[in-house]
Design a protein around this motif. Structure first.
Motif, PDB file in Angstrom:
ATOM      1  N   GLU A 165      15.880  90.190 -21.537  1.00 29.33           N
ATOM      2  CA  GLU A 165      15.021  89.626 -22.446  1.00 29.33           C
ATOM      3  C   GLU A 165      13.802  88.929 -21.467  1.00 29.33           C
ATOM      4  O   GLU A 165      12.997  88.900 -20.889  1.00 29.33           O
ATOM      5  CB  GLU A 165      15.263  88.449 -22.970  1.00 29.33           C
ATOM      6  N   ARG A 166      14.416  88.381 -20.372  1.00 29.37           N
ATOM      7  CA  ARG A 166      14.067  87.679 -18.965  1.00 29.37           C
ATOM      8  C   ARG A 166      13.251  88.700 -17.628  1.00 29.37           C
ATOM      9  O   ARG A 166      12.417  88.375 -16.601  1.00 29.37           O
ATOM     10  CB  ARG A 166      14.818  86.620 -18.274  1.00 29.37           C
ATOM     11  N   LYS A 167      13.290  90.314 -18.109  1.00 28.52           N
ATOM     12  CA  LYS A 167      13.086  91.153 -17.425  1.00 28.52           C
ATOM     13  C   LYS A 167      13.932  90.998 -15.997  1.00 28.52           C
ATOM     14  O   LYS A 167      13.044  91.368 -14.953  1.00 28.52           O
ATOM     15  CB  LYS A 167      11.991  91.656 -16.989  1.00 28.52           C
ATOM     16  N   ALA A 168      14.909  90.021 -16.186  1.00 27.56           N
ATOM     17  CA  ALA A 168      15.378  90.719 -14.493  1.00 27.56           C
ATOM     18  C   ALA A 168      16.767  91.349 -14.408  1.00 27.56           C
ATOM     19  O   ALA A 168      17.563  91.857 -13.092  1.00 27.56           O
ATOM     20  CB  ALA A 168      16.798  88.661 -14.763  1.00 27.56           C
ATOM     21  N   CYS A 169      16.734  92.235 -14.984  1.00 32.27           N
ATOM     22  CA  CYS A 169      18.047  93.298 -15.386  1.00 32.27           C
ATOM     23  C   CYS A 169      17.046  94.636 -16.406  1.00 32.27           C
ATOM     24  O   CYS A 169      16.830  94.204 -17.629  1.00 32.27           O
ATOM     25  CB  CYS A 169      19.381  93.348 -16.150  1.00 32.27           C
ATOM     26  N   ARG A 170      17.165  95.813 -15.347  1.00 26.72           N
ATOM     27  CA  ARG A 170      16.928  97.162 -16.613  1.00 26.72           C
ATOM     28  C   ARG A 170      18.229  98.150 -16.581  1.00 26.72           C
ATOM     29  O   ARG A 170      19.118  98.082 -15.526  1.00 26.72           O
ATOM     30  CB  ARG A 170      15.542  97.661 -16.183  1.00 26.72           C
ATOM     31  N   LEU A 171      18.210  98.655 -17.571  1.00 30.42           N
ATOM     32  CA  LEU A 171      19.437  99.429 -17.031  1.00 30.42           C
ATOM     33  C   LEU A 171      19.740 100.669 -17.864  1.00 30.42           C
ATOM     34  O   LEU A 171      20.317 101.732 -17.153  1.00 30.42           O
ATOM     35  CB  LEU A 171      20.513  99.351 -18.932  1.00 30.42           C
ATOM     36  N   GLU A 172      18.222 101.337 -16.554  1.00 30.10           N
ATOM     37  CA  GLU A 172      18.301 102.577 -17.631  1.00 30.10           C
ATOM     38  C   GLU A 172      19.244 103.883 -16.277  1.00 30.10           C
ATOM     39  O   GLU A 172      18.871 104.651 -16.650  1.00 30.10           O
ATOM     40  CB  GLU A 172      16.832 103.413 -17.367  1.00 30.10           C
ATOM     41  N   ARG A 173      19.043 103.160 -15.373  1.00 29.62           N
ATOM     42  CA  ARG A 173      19.936 103.784 -14.144  1.00 29.62           C
ATOM     43  C   ARG A 173      21.421 103.145 -13.934  1.00 29.62           C
ATOM     44  O   ARG A 173      21.902 104.209 -13.212  1.00 29.62           O
ATOM     45  CB  ARG A 173      18.978 103.245 -13.029  1.00 29.62           C
ATOM     46  N   VAL A 174      21.772 102.558 -15.293  1.00 27.02           N
ATOM     47  CA  VAL A 174      23.440 103.188 -15.446  1.00 27.02           C
ATOM     48  C   VAL A 174      23.535 104.090 -16.396  1.00 27.02           C
ATOM     49  O   VAL A 174      23.273 104.505 -17.140  1.00 27.02           O
ATOM     50  CB  VAL A 174      23.668 101.607 -16.623  1.00 27.02           C
ATOM     51  N   ARG A 175      24.369 105.350 -14.857  1.00 26.04           N
ATOM     52  CA  ARG A 175      25.826 106.366 -15.600  1.00 26.04           C
ATOM     53  C   ARG A 175      26.407 106.054 -15.871  1.00 26.04           C
ATOM     54  O   ARG A 175      27.065 107.052 -16.545  1.00 26.04           O
ATOM     55  CB  ARG A 175      25.082 107.026 -14.237  1.00 26.04           C
ATOM     56  N   ILE A 176      27.689 104.919 -15.567  1.00 25.43           N
ATOM     57  CA  ILE A 176      28.954 105.127 -16.151  1.00 25.43           C
ATOM     58  C   ILE A 176      28.852 103.792 -17.124  1.00 25.43           C
ATOM     59  O   ILE A 176      28.743 102.673 -16.463  1.00 25.43           O
ATOM     60  CB  ILE A 176      29.528 104.697 -15.351  1.00 25.43           C
ATOM     61  N   THR A 177      29.008 103.625 -18.866  1.00 24.94           N
ATOM     62  CA  THR A 177      29.565 102.509 -18.459  1.00 24.94           C
ATOM     63  C   THR A 177      30.559 102.130 -19.207  1.00 24.94           C
ATOM     64  O   THR A 177      31.021 103.297 -19.725  1.00 24.94           O
ATOM     65  CB  THR A 177      28.458 102.370 -19.771  1.00 24.94           C
ATOM     66  N   VAL A 178      31.079 100.527 -19.291  1.00 19.72           N
ATOM     67  CA  VAL A 178      32.392 100.781 -19.886  1.00 19.72           C
ATOM     68  C   VAL A 178      32.551  99.379 -20.586  1.00 19.72           C
ATOM     69  O   VAL A 178      31.468  98.443 -20.820  1.00 19.72           O
ATOM     70  CB  VAL A 178      33.759 100.313 -18.872  1.00 19.72           C
ATOM     71  N   LEU A 179      33.449  99.968 -22.398  1.00 14.33           N
ATOM     72  CA  LEU A 179      33.085  99.086 -23.208  1.00 14.33           C
ATOM     73  C   LEU A 179      34.034  98.650 -22.908  1.00 14.33           C
ATOM     74  O   LEU A 179      35.370  99.128 -23.632  1.00 14.33           O
ATOM     75  CB  LEU A 179      33.064  99.028 -24.285  1.00 14.33           C
ATOM     76  N   ASP A 180      35.434  97.206 -22.288  1.00  9.42           N
ATOM     77  CA  ASP A 180      36.628  96.895 -23.179  1.00  9.42           C
ATOM     78  C   ASP A 180      36.787  95.713 -23.581  1.00  9.42           C
ATOM     79  O   ASP A 180      35.910  94.608 -24.075  1.00  9.42           O
ATOM     80  CB  ASP A 180      36.839  95.521 -21.322  1.00  9.42           C
ATOM     81  N   GLU A 181      37.573  95.567 -24.695  1.00  7.31           N
ATOM     82  CA  GLU A 181      38.292  94.769 -25.423  1.00  7.31           C
ATOM     83  C   GLU A 181      36.431  95.148 -26.250  1.00  7.31           C
ATOM     84  O   GLU A 181      36.212  94.180 -27.410  1.00  7.31           O
ATOM     85  CB  GLU A 181      38.882  93.947 -25.102  1.00  7.31           C
ATOM     86  N   ALA A 182      36.691  96.251 -26.949  1.00  8.39           N
ATOM     87  CA  ALA A 182      35.011  97.016 -27.706  1.00  8.39           C
ATOM     88  C   ALA A 182      36.067  95.723 -28.983  1.00  8.39           C
ATOM     89  O   ALA A 182      34.953  95.911 -30.193  1.00  8.39           O
ATOM     90  CB  ALA A 182      35.403  97.973 -27.883  1.00  8.39           C
ATOM     91  N   ASP A 183      36.967  96.061 -29.965  1.00  7.27           N
ATOM     92  CA  ASP A 183      37.133  95.579 -31.254  1.00  7.27           C
ATOM     93  C   ASP A 183      37.298  93.654 -31.086  1.00  7.27           C
ATOM     94  O   ASP A 183      36.064  93.799 -31.698  1.00  7.27           O
ATOM     95  CB  ASP A 183      38.648  95.761 -31.853  1.00  7.27           C
ATOM     96  N   GLN A 184      36.906  92.917 -29.928  1.00  8.65           N
ATOM     97  CA  GLN A 184      36.724  91.642 -29.554  1.00  8.65           C
ATOM     98  C   GLN A 184      35.200  91.448 -29.517  1.00  8.65           C
ATOM     99  O   GLN A 184      34.501  91.048 -30.465  1.00  8.65           O
ATOM    100  CB  GLN A 184      37.674  90.720 -28.891  1.00  8.65           C
TER     101      GLN A 184
END
Length: 471
Positions: A165-184
């Motif tokens: 939201e602060r435009k301090a991070c952009r994710l369009e170049r992220v090619r590997i994404t991990v969701l750990d403990e997704a249920d929590q």
């Protein structure tokens, strides 16, 4: 394109997609994998020689770039299962300012720090820069780390959302994404932030999702965002671990205070769970006044306090960690062999996640749940719903049976922070405030019932009236 029609779900377990592409055969050793030489040297230097089952099963597929849906309870080696392929496949690339190349999303600050610490030696060996993005810490410093360039970001959903939201991070170049403990993450209400993140990362990137269960919201994430995933469920839930003993200790209400204190004074570490921050703080003060090296962990503590407390618990300075459910996931402590539910959990999943703090990586451990007689039936139903058949024992403070099960002993009584020592808890004491909720909670100090108190007040009122008439 995803394939939702190929996904079948059974309650509480991972869905079983029918892969369009066959899974890669499990690896017998790290050397059999196409890992960079720097990673293999680091593994050897850290004494890691043989992959855990979930690592052997998922590493070949993950290194090949496949989407992975994995089940393995915490302590099973999941971090390296997703971390090594993420680092290996990112190595050699350089991130621009504010644009990471790989993302690991976790539900809690503690888990984020644990993942970062576990992967740091391998990232250093590959000259990859990591940034940890969590709440409770300076957002300005985290924004600066992203601005300087970080190939890998480990984040909690809320703080990552704030930085985007602060435009301090952009994710369009992220090619590997991990969701750990997704249920929590879904249980904690982070689903909107998680889906927003997955909508922003590179469309054709690799996704790896690890979860203890696949119900409702997590199932939605799998169907919507994983492409032809390879499914691996190689590690049992906490309820099926054969090295884990489960006990329900039925205690007399006024004696629960003394029982808890004696368990906390045992030799060796113990993790005690209560429902509220107030109860955690109150019990911690009492234990320290009784001579027990105890510390509190809950969401009301600052992140530096929480980090320091966990470090002291891991190195043995603190032997009794008193916590809310904030410690039920993402907390790994070697040789922790006892977890105590001072307040019984209210959900089967909470029971399993609390239990998962012990008997990790093949070690043995015990889970003890304290209940009053009035709580026994409800707690038994909850534990049965978690797939557990506990041993039920009636105990009193000071008894050999309590010591046999938990290692309980009488505390030294020497206060650790100065001031007067805590009065020794006896069977006639009133229950400790916050230690469980039951119908017996209506009983006041000294074991007097509500009716007795009302009768006493009525008698005092009549006496006062007679005095007034006499005057």
């Amino acid at each position: 394109m995803n394939h939702p029609d190929r996904l079948g779900t059974s309650h509480g377990n991972l869905a079983r997609p029918v892969p369009l592409t066959p899974a890669v055969s499990p690896a017998a050793s790290f050397a059999d994998l196409e890992l960079p030489a720097e990673v293999l040297r680091t593994l050897t230097g850290l004494g890691v020689h043989k992959p855990f089952p979930i690592q052997a099963a998922t590493l070949p597929s993950a290194l090949a770039g496949r989407d992975v849906l994995g089940r393995g309870r915490t302590g099973s080696g999941k971090t390296l299962a997703f971390g090594l392929p993420l680092l290996a496949r990112t190595a050699g690339r350089r991130a621009e300012a504010k644009q990471p190349l790989a993302l690991i999303l976790v539900p809690t600050r503690e888990l984020a720090q644990q993942v970062s610490e576990a992967l740091a030696p391998y990232a250093d060996a590959l000259r990859l820069r990591m940034a940890t993005v969590v709440g409770g810490m300076s957002i300005g410093r985290q924004a600066a780390a992203l601005r300087d360039g970080a190939e890998v970001v480990v984040a909690t959903p809320g703080r990552l959302h704030d930085l985007i939201e602060r435009k301090a991070c952009r994710l369009e170049r992220v090619r590997i994404t991990v969701l750990d403990e997704a249920d929590q993450m879904c249980d904690m209400g982070f689903l909107p932030q998680v889906t927003a993140v997955l909508d922003q990362v590179h469309r054709d990137g690799q996704r790896m999702l690890f979860s203890a269960t696949l119900d409702h919201d997590v199932d939605h994430l799998v169907r919507r965002y994983l492409h032809d995933p390879v499914v691996h469920s190689v590690d049992p839930s906490a309820g099926a671990v054969t090295t884990l003993d489960h006990h329900v200790l039925v205690v007399h209400g006024p004696d629960r205070y003394a029982v808890t204190t004696e368990i906390a004074a045992r030799d060796g570490r113990v993790l005690l769970f209560l429902d509220t921050k107030h109860a955690v703080d109150q019990l911690t003060r009492h234990l320290r006044a009784s001579g027990v090296p105890a510390a509190a962990l809950h969401s009301g503590k600052s992140q530096p306090q929480r980090t320091r407390t966990l470090a002291q618990f891991k190195n043995g300075q603190i032997t009794a960690l008193v916590a809310t459910n904030v410690a039920a996931r993402g907390l790994h402590v070697d040789d922790l062999d006892l977890v105590v539910n001072v307040d019984p959990p209210t959900d089967p999943k909470d029971y399993l996640h609390r239990a998962g703090r012990t008997a990790r990586a093949g070690e043995s451990g015990s889970v003890v749940t304290l209940v009053l007689s009035g709580q026994r039936r409800e707690t038994s139903r909850l534990i049965a719903a978690a797939g557990i058949e506990p041993t039920v024992t009636k105990v009193r403070s000071g008894e050999a049976e309590l010591s046999r099960i938990t290692g309980a002993k009488t505390p030294s009584g020497t206060p650790l922070d100065g001031g007067p020592s805590a009065p020794r808890a006896k069977n006639t004491n009133s229950p400790f405030r916050g230690l469980g909720t039951s119908k017996d909670a209506s009983r006041g100090a000294g074991g007097k019932s509500r009716k007795a108190n009302e009768a006493r007040k009525l008698a005092e009122a009549r006496k006062a009236a007679r005095v007034r008439r006499g005057n």
